[in-house]
Each structure stands twice: as structure tokens, then as C-alpha cells.
Scaffold this active site. Structure first.
Site, PDB file in Angstrom:
ATOM      1  N   ARG A  49       0.861  -1.183   0.000  1.00 17.05           N
ATOM      2  CA  ARG A  49       0.000   0.000   0.000  1.00 17.05           C
ATOM      3  C   ARG A  49       0.894   1.228   0.000  1.00 17.05           C
ATOM      4  NH1 ARG A  49       1.864   1.630   3.952  1.00 17.05           N
ATOM      5  NH2 ARG A  49       0.626   3.510   3.749  1.00 17.05           N
ATOM      6  N   GLY A  50       0.252   2.395  -0.123  1.00 14.71           N
ATOM      7  CA  GLY A  50       1.035   3.609  -0.287  1.00 14.71           C
ATOM      8  C   GLY A  50       1.206   3.846  -1.776  1.00 14.71           C
ATOM      9  N   ALA A  51       0.957   5.093  -2.192  1.00  9.95           N
ATOM     10  CA  ALA A  51       0.863   5.379  -3.627  1.00  9.95           C
ATOM     11  C   ALA A  51       2.082   4.919  -4.449  1.00  9.95           C
ATOM     12  CB  ALA A  51       0.580   6.862  -3.819  1.00  9.95           C
ATOM     13  N   ARG A  89      -7.337  -0.419  -6.956  1.00  5.89           N
ATOM     14  CA  ARG A  89      -7.544   0.684  -6.004  1.00  5.89           C
ATOM     15  C   ARG A  89      -7.625   1.972  -6.828  1.00  5.89           C
ATOM     16  NH1 ARG A  89      -4.234   1.114  -0.623  1.00  5.89           N
ATOM     17  NH2 ARG A  89      -6.152   2.125   0.047  1.00  5.89           N
ATOM     18  N   GLN A 202      -2.663   2.626   9.862  1.00  4.52           N
ATOM     19  CA  GLN A 202      -1.337   2.632   9.226  1.00  4.52           C
ATOM     20  C   GLN A 202      -0.330   3.453  10.031  1.00  4.52           C
ATOM     21  OE1 GLN A 202      -4.218   3.114   7.649  1.00  4.52           O
ATOM     22  NE2 GLN A 202      -4.129   2.603   5.479  1.00  4.52           N
ATOM     23  N   ASP A 243      -1.809  10.706  -2.283  1.00  2.00           N
ATOM     24  CA  ASP A 243      -2.130   9.639  -3.237  1.00  2.00           C
ATOM     25  C   ASP A 243      -2.385  10.190  -4.626  1.00  2.00           C
ATOM     26  OD1 ASP A 243      -2.879   8.428  -0.470  1.00  2.00           O
ATOM     27  OD2 ASP A 243      -2.566   6.781  -1.876  1.00  2.00           O
ATOM     28  N   ASN A 253      -5.359  12.438   0.175  1.00  2.00           N
ATOM     29  CA  ASN A 253      -4.525  11.588   1.036  1.00  2.00           C
ATOM     30  C   ASN A 253      -5.463  10.841   1.974  1.00  2.00           C
ATOM     31  OD1 ASN A 253      -1.844  10.693   1.847  1.00  2.00           O
ATOM     32  ND2 ASN A 253      -2.190  11.803   3.753  1.00  2.00           N
ATOM     33  N   LYS A 254      -4.890  10.009   2.807  1.00  2.00           N
ATOM     34  CA  LYS A 254      -5.683   9.161   3.710  1.00  2.00           C
ATOM     35  C   LYS A 254      -6.756   9.960   4.437  1.00  2.00           C
ATOM     36  CE  LYS A 254      -5.574   5.659   4.042  1.00  2.00           C
ATOM     37  NZ  LYS A 254      -6.537   4.828   3.285  1.00  2.00           N
TER      38      LYS A 254
HETATM   39  O1  MRU Z   1      -4.663   3.307   2.036  1.00  2.00           O
HETATM   40  P1  MRU Z   1      -3.174   3.474   2.013  1.00  2.00           P
HETATM   41  O2  MRU Z   1      -2.509   2.931   3.227  1.00  2.00           O
HETATM   42  O3  MRU Z   1      -2.555   2.969   0.741  1.00  2.00           O
HETATM   43  O4  MRU Z   1      -2.973   5.036   2.045  1.00  2.00           O
HETATM   44  C1  MRU Z   1      -1.669   5.560   2.004  1.00  2.00           C
HETATM   45  C2  MRU Z   1      -1.625   7.033   2.149  1.00  2.00           C
HETATM   46  O5  MRU Z   1      -2.632   7.698   2.276  1.00  2.00           O
HETATM   47  C3  MRU Z   1      -0.270   7.663   2.056  1.00  2.00           C
HETATM   48  O6  MRU Z   1      -0.220   8.827   2.823  1.00  2.00           O
HETATM   49  C4  MRU Z   1       0.010   8.020   0.585  1.00  2.00           C
HETATM   50  O7  MRU Z   1      -0.112   6.892  -0.213  1.00  2.00           O
HETATM   51  C5  MRU Z   1       1.323   8.611   0.399  1.00  2.00           C
HETATM   52  S1  MRU Z   1       2.578   7.369   0.476  1.00  2.00           S
HETATM   53  C6  MRU Z   1       4.081   7.939   0.242  1.00  2.00           C
END
Ligand code: MRU
Length: 365
Positions: A49-51, A89, A202, A243, A253-254
Site C-alpha cells: 500500500r502507499g501510492a 484501487r 497505518q 495519493d 490523502n488518507k
Molecule cells: O490506504 P493506504 O494505506 O494505501 O494510504 C496511504 C496514504 O494515504 C499515504 O499517505 C500516501 O499513499 C502517500 S505514500 C508515500
């Protein structure tokens, strides 16, 4: 950590492997990506996970898809594989970016085996690029922390972060955490407030784990504490990841990031977003109407996963009678963002700001 990266090729077996983030920090498993379905599952179920990491995983996913090709129209097969991965996603633009860029390397004149090699080379180069971007973001963001530290006469700089924009969300170093690591290495006194980041936690599970491993002082707080901390002068800087950032500087973002931005603005606290250019959506301007917001299984809200007597366990935290909603992301409008920290430098969260760092993109607007 068993491997310094979050995704890699096993040198003995040639299999694509990734750190399984679902059970961290309690269990550190490795997940094998042998098929396109494995890649889809890994992204969808947040094994990875994470962009930036989602994008790199998609690139490796196309490589394994090519390796598994049997017969028929190879180009059509690869396009379908790309479309399939794209829907795993929807919010992080890195996914569509990586799929589209990877597919430009597929060439009808080459055999499926040669194309698989080309896709592997692309996945490895995207991975290297993300590592490089994280390092550059770290150097650029470090300047900010240095400035705040100087202003505070060397007393502790308190940084609040949300979700996990660290090593686990990228390949190495992270985005929002990259400047933090470099400041710590430089002996700048820092302390990080880590939002737990419900519902998947997270922050509590991953960011806190990363910071603890590095020995960086930090404290985990429930998501609703940030406003209080800011009102009492306990936060000098909010630093988050992204993201998808639109051309006018809106940031997805999250979920919960927007509320931190509102609190930061009300308390005149700088709110910075760290992101590689692979997280910029060059096609859309208005984040609120243009960015698809992922809605996940309500079970992530109604149940919580944790450690019980040394075993991973799930508990239900609300009555069966109440429904739950699970919006994965929110959009922070550009007006609440003090600046964007990119691999090319720091800019205003605006079209002018972004294009000043990426002038080559001007032709497409
Ligand atoms: O749902 P996730 O855990 O994939 O969400 C991740 C985030 O929101 C991060 O802040 C974002 O991807 C930036 S990662 C460098």
C-alpha cells in the site's frame, strides 16, 4: 526487516516478493506475486500500500502477467491486464501512471518473452526512480525542518504526520518521513506525533514501527488529538503524503488529512505535503470533483485487528445493528496546503507553483 526494500525479485527463485504489510508490526511475512491475480490481490487487500509502492507493484504485476502469457493476441492480453490492475484501487494515481507507462514498453514486434524482459526492466527502473525521488524529497524537506529548528533556537521540532508515507509506502525512506530521517541523522532534535489513522491504523502499526526501528522519538495519538496539540503549540509542522495531487494543488490523502489541514490553518501551522511527481495527476484540476475516492469494506470499521496473547486476532467493536461507512481518502483543497515538497524542490500548491518545477508539463495544459 528481512529485506531493505518493500518489493524485490528473489535472486534465487526469480519470484517477485513483497513485504506483507497486513500484519505488521506483529508478523513480518513475505508475499509472493506469481500471477496477475496475486498482484491485484496484493494491491486491493493492502498487502502492499502507499501510492508509490502501489505503482511499482502494478509494474511488476504486468511483468508476471507477461511471463504467464500462453497464446493469442499478446498486446490485447496486456492491455486487459493493465485495465484489471487499474481498478484494484482507484485513488492513488501512481497505479494508472505505472500501468500506462509500463505498457508503452510493450512492442508487437517482440516475442512475449522479450516483452516480459522489457516490462521487468521498466519495473526495476520505476523502483529505482521512486527511491531517487524519496531521497530528493528528503533533501528538499530537510531545509524546512532546519529552518524551523533554527527559528526555535534548537529546541525540539514537533512534526505531526498522518497515515504512513514512510518506507513501507514507497521503496526506501518514504516521502513525508524522508525529511524526518535526514533531520534525525543531522542531529536536529525532532519528535513526531503519529496519528493512529483509523480504520486500518497505518500510523500506529506502520509509521510508529518505522520510526521506532530508526530510533526517532515519536508518540502515537488517536486521530482526533491533533487539533488539541496544535492549539497548545505542540506542533510546529504537519507533514503528510499524497495519493493524488491535482494540477491546481488539491491533495487526496488518507481519510482525515483534510481535518488536520483545517486545524493547521486555524492555528497558523505550516501544512506541507511531500510527494513524488508520479503522484501528480496532470489531467485534472479540481480534486473534489475529479478524484475518485475509494470506499472499502465496512468491516475495516466495524472490526479491529490486533495482538491478543501473542496471536493476531480480530475483534468486533460495534453492534451488528449499526451500519458503517469506510471512505479511504479525502481531498485537502490547495488553499489549505502551505507547500508541496517534490523531488525537484518545494513549490506552492497551485498550477503556477507546480508548473514552475515541471515546466515540461505546460504543453499538456
Ligand atoms: O490506504 P493506504 O494505506 O494505501 O494510504 C496511504 C496514504 O494515504 C499515504 O499517505 C500516501 O499513499 C502517500 S505514500 C508515500
Amino acid at each position: 526487516m528481512s529485506h531493505p526494500h518493500t518489493i524485490w525479485i528473489n535472486e534465487t527463485t526469480g519470484i517477485v516478493e513483497a513485504t506483507d504489510q497486513r500484519w505488521l508490526p506483529f508478523r513480518n511475512d513475505i508475499f509472493q506475486i506469481r500471477t496477475l491475480d496475486d498482484a491485484y490481490f496484493a494491491i486491493r487487500e493492502m498487502v502492499v500500500r502507499g501510492a508509490p509502492l502501489i505503482g511499482v507493484t502494478a509494474a511488476y504485476g504486468l511483468y508476471v502477467a507477461a511471463c504467464n502469457f500462453e497464446e493469442g493476441d499478446f498486446s490485447g492480453y496486456m492491455s486487459e491486464a493493465g485495465e484489471y490492475l487499474k481498478i484494484s484501487r482507484p485513488t492513488a494515481v501512481n497505479l494508472a501512471f505505472a500501468v500506462d507507462e509500463a505498457l508503452t514498453h510493450v512492442c508487437a514486434e517482440y516475442s512475449p518473452e522479450e516483452n516480459a524482459e522489457r516490462l521487468l526492466a521498466y519495473a526495476e527502473s520505476l523502483k529505482r526512480r521512486e527511491i531517487e525521488y524519496s531521497t530528493q524529497i528528503g533533501c528538499n524537506g530537510l531545509e524546512l525542518i532546519r529552518g524551523i529548528s533554527k527559528k526555535k533556537g534548537g529546541s525540539v521540532v514537533n512534526i505531526l504526520t498522518h497515515c504512513n508515507a514512510g518506507r513501507l509506502a514507497t521503496i526506501e525512506l518514504g516521502t513525508a518521513t524522508a525529511p524526518i530521517y535526514l533531520a534525525y541523522e543531522e542531529n536536529i532534535p525532532i519528535h513526531v506525533w503519529v496519528d493512529e489513522t483509523r480504520p486500518r491504523n497505518q500510523g500506529a502499526r506502520l509509521t510508529a514501527f518505522e520510526l521506532a526501528e530508526a530510533g526517532i522519538p515519536h508518540t502515537v495519538v488517536p486521530d482526533n488529538v491533533g487539533g488539541h496539540l496544535m492549539q497548545h503549540g505542540m506542533v510546529d509542522l504537519v507533514l503528510v503524503g499524497s495519493d493524488r495531487t491535482t494540477l491546481n494543488g488539491d491533495v487526496a490523502n488518507k481519510i482525515g488529512t483534510y481535518l488536520k489541514a483545517l486545524a493547521a490553518a486555524d492555528n497558523q501551522i505550516p501544512f506541507y505535503v511531500a510527494l513524488p511527481s508520479t503522484s501528480i495527476d496532470w489531467e485534472i484540476s479540481d480534486g473534489l470533483t475529479g478524484i475518485p475516492i475509494e470506499q472499502r469494506d465496512p468491516r475495516e470499521v466495524t472490526h479491529m485487528v490486533g495482538l491478543r496473547k501473542g496471536q493476531i486476532a480480530e475483534v468486533q467493536i460495534l453492534s451488528d445493528l449499526s451500519p458503517a461507512a469506510n471512505y479511504g481518502f479525502d481531498v485537502t483543497p490547495a488553499r489549505l496546503v502551505t507547500g508541496l515538497i517534490t523531488e525537484r524542490g518545494i513549490c506552492q500548491a497551485s498550477k503556477e507553483g507546480i508548473l514552475s518545477l515541471f515546466p515540461e508539463k505546460n504543453i499538456r495544459t
